[in-house]
Design a protein around this motif. Structure first.
Motif, PDB file in Angstrom:
ATOM      1  N   PRO A  97       1.400   0.375  -8.650  1.00  0.00           N
ATOM      2  CA  PRO A  97       2.267  -0.608  -7.772  1.00  0.00           C
ATOM      3  C   PRO A  97       1.289  -2.172  -7.916  1.00  0.00           C
ATOM      4  CG  PRO A  97       2.883   1.051  -7.247  1.00  0.00           C
ATOM      5  CD  PRO A  97       1.680   1.704  -8.296  1.00  0.00           C
ATOM      6  N   ALA A  98      -0.115  -2.009  -7.342  1.00  0.00           N
ATOM      7  CA  ALA A  98      -0.526  -2.920  -7.048  1.00  0.00           C
ATOM      8  C   ALA A  98      -1.338  -4.001  -8.187  1.00  0.00           C
ATOM      9  CB  ALA A  98      -2.133  -2.871  -6.428  1.00  0.00           C
ATOM     10  N   GLY A  99      -0.930  -3.887  -9.512  1.00  0.00           N
ATOM     11  CA  GLY A  99      -1.370  -4.692 -10.535  1.00  0.00           C
ATOM     12  C   GLY A  99      -2.435  -4.033 -11.624  1.00  0.00           C
ATOM     13  N   LEU A 120     -10.418   8.068  -5.790  1.00  0.00           N
ATOM     14  CA  LEU A 120     -10.280   6.514  -5.485  1.00  0.00           C
ATOM     15  C   LEU A 120      -9.654   6.221  -4.053  1.00  0.00           C
ATOM     16  CD1 LEU A 120      -7.862   6.072  -8.561  1.00  0.00           C
ATOM     17  CD2 LEU A 120      -9.978   5.106  -7.563  1.00  0.00           C
ATOM     18  N   GLY A 121      -9.783   5.120  -3.547  1.00  0.00           N
ATOM     19  CA  GLY A 121      -9.423   4.851  -1.914  1.00  0.00           C
ATOM     20  C   GLY A 121      -8.339   3.764  -2.596  1.00  0.00           C
ATOM     21  N   ILE A 122      -7.698   3.905  -1.827  1.00  0.00           N
ATOM     22  CA  ILE A 122      -6.480   2.615  -2.189  1.00  0.00           C
ATOM     23  C   ILE A 122      -6.422   2.282  -0.722  1.00  0.00           C
ATOM     24  CG2 ILE A 122      -3.963   2.513  -2.905  1.00  0.00           C
ATOM     25  CD1 ILE A 122      -6.352   3.440  -4.954  1.00  0.00           C
ATOM     26  N   CYS A 123      -6.656   1.235  -0.655  1.00  0.00           N
ATOM     27  CA  CYS A 123      -6.444   0.538   0.408  1.00  0.00           C
ATOM     28  C   CYS A 123      -5.385  -0.848   0.878  1.00  0.00           C
ATOM     29  CB  CYS A 123      -8.433   0.293   1.426  1.00  0.00           C
ATOM     30  SG  CYS A 123      -9.320   1.003   1.201  1.00  0.00           S
ATOM     31  N   VAL A 141       1.177  -1.170   0.292  1.00  0.00           N
ATOM     32  CA  VAL A 141      -0.147   0.433   0.407  1.00  0.00           C
ATOM     33  C   VAL A 141       0.937   1.376   0.091  1.00  0.00           C
ATOM     34  CG1 VAL A 141      -0.307   0.376   2.457  1.00  0.00           C
ATOM     35  CG2 VAL A 141      -2.170   0.566   0.806  1.00  0.00           C
ATOM     36  N   GLU A 142       2.108   0.960   0.714  1.00  0.00           N
ATOM     37  CA  GLU A 142       2.759   2.918   0.894  1.00  0.00           C
ATOM     38  C   GLU A 142       3.310   2.535  -0.774  1.00  0.00           C
ATOM     39  OE1 GLU A 142       3.377   4.284   3.361  1.00  0.00           O
ATOM     40  OE2 GLU A 142       2.453   3.374   5.100  1.00  0.00           O
ATOM     41  N   ALA A 143       3.425   1.812  -1.920  1.00  0.00           N
ATOM     42  CA  ALA A 143       4.525   2.004  -3.035  1.00  0.00           C
ATOM     43  C   ALA A 143       3.145   2.924  -3.817  1.00  0.00           C
ATOM     44  CB  ALA A 143       4.805   1.320  -3.770  1.00  0.00           C
ATOM     45  N   SER A 144       2.077   2.119  -3.725  1.00  0.00           N
ATOM     46  CA  SER A 144       0.240   2.144  -4.017  1.00  0.00           C
ATOM     47  C   SER A 144       0.150   3.789  -3.974  1.00  0.00           C
ATOM     48  CB  SER A 144      -0.791   1.428  -3.909  1.00  0.00           C
ATOM     49  OG  SER A 144      -0.412   0.310  -4.182  1.00  0.00           O
ATOM     50  N   CYS A 175      -6.499   3.129   5.072  1.00  0.00           N
ATOM     51  CA  CYS A 175      -7.284   3.753   2.859  1.00  0.00           C
ATOM     52  C   CYS A 175      -6.729   5.054   3.034  1.00  0.00           C
ATOM     53  CB  CYS A 175      -8.166   3.306   3.286  1.00  0.00           C
ATOM     54  SG  CYS A 175      -9.094   3.055   1.633  1.00  0.00           S
ATOM     55  N   ARG A 176      -6.867   5.609   1.767  1.00  0.00           N
ATOM     56  CA  ARG A 176      -6.414   6.787   1.894  1.00  0.00           C
ATOM     57  C   ARG A 176      -7.482   7.293   0.804  1.00  0.00           C
ATOM     58  NH1 ARG A 176       0.240   7.898   1.891  1.00  0.00           N
ATOM     59  NH2 ARG A 176      -0.020   7.377   4.302  1.00  0.00           N
ATOM     60  N   ILE A 177      -7.870   8.150   0.519  1.00  0.00           N
ATOM     61  CA  ILE A 177      -9.012   8.243  -1.064  1.00  0.00           C
ATOM     62  C   ILE A 177      -8.687   9.659  -0.840  1.00  0.00           C
ATOM     63  CG2 ILE A 177     -11.052   8.950  -1.146  1.00  0.00           C
ATOM     64  CD1 ILE A 177     -12.440   6.798   1.611  1.00  0.00           C
TER      65      ILE A 177
END
Length: 138
Positions: A118-120, A55-58, A20-23, A42-44
């Motif tokens: 980064p998460a694909g 976009l929420g990246i969790c 998640v840090e890379a994302s 999770c960051r929005i």
């Protein structure tokens, strides 16, 4: 509001990442999306100006089952932009691997290219080349 039909005010797409840090770095430093809220795991981010799309990246709770975004449950996040070529050059200059340069898709009448976060997850930058696409509100 359409008679008898409730309206939708905003939209959030949640993506899950094992790293998640890379994302988070990708969405904040490469795409430069404004961080709207940090919920810890999770960051929005605001995906388009105006507070309508996010976009929420969790942090993922388990590994992805497949890398193919077009299977059931898969996802492609598409960002609409007037200058697709500028985005292509911008991302390449920042080390984002892009397998193919922007192309025109005759069937859908869009000019676009794909890449991965980064998460694909598969991301797309595109411009509609059709008169029936709605312009964003002023």
């Amino acid at each position: 509001m359409i008679s008898g039909h409730p309206t939708l005010n905003q939209q959030v797409t949640f993506l899950y990442s094992e790293d998640v840090e890379a994302s988070w770095r990708f969405y904040s430093e490469i795409l430069r999306l404004p961080l709207i809220q940090d919920q810890g795991t999770c960051r929005i981010y605001e995906a388009a100006p105006g507070g309508r799309a996010f976009l929420g990246i969790c942090r993922a709770k388990a590994p992805r089952a497949t890398m193919d975004p077009r299977v059931e449950g898969g996802v492609v996040i598409t960002f609409i932009a007037d200058d697709v070529d500028c985005w292509y050059e911008y991302l390449k200059a920042r080390g984002v691997e892009i397998p193919y340069p922007p192309t025109f898709n005759e069937f859908y009448r869009v000019y676009h290219f794909f890449f991965q976060d980064p998460a694909g997850y598969t991301l797309e930058i595109q411009r509609f080349e059709r008169p029936d696409w709605v312009d964003p509100p002023c």
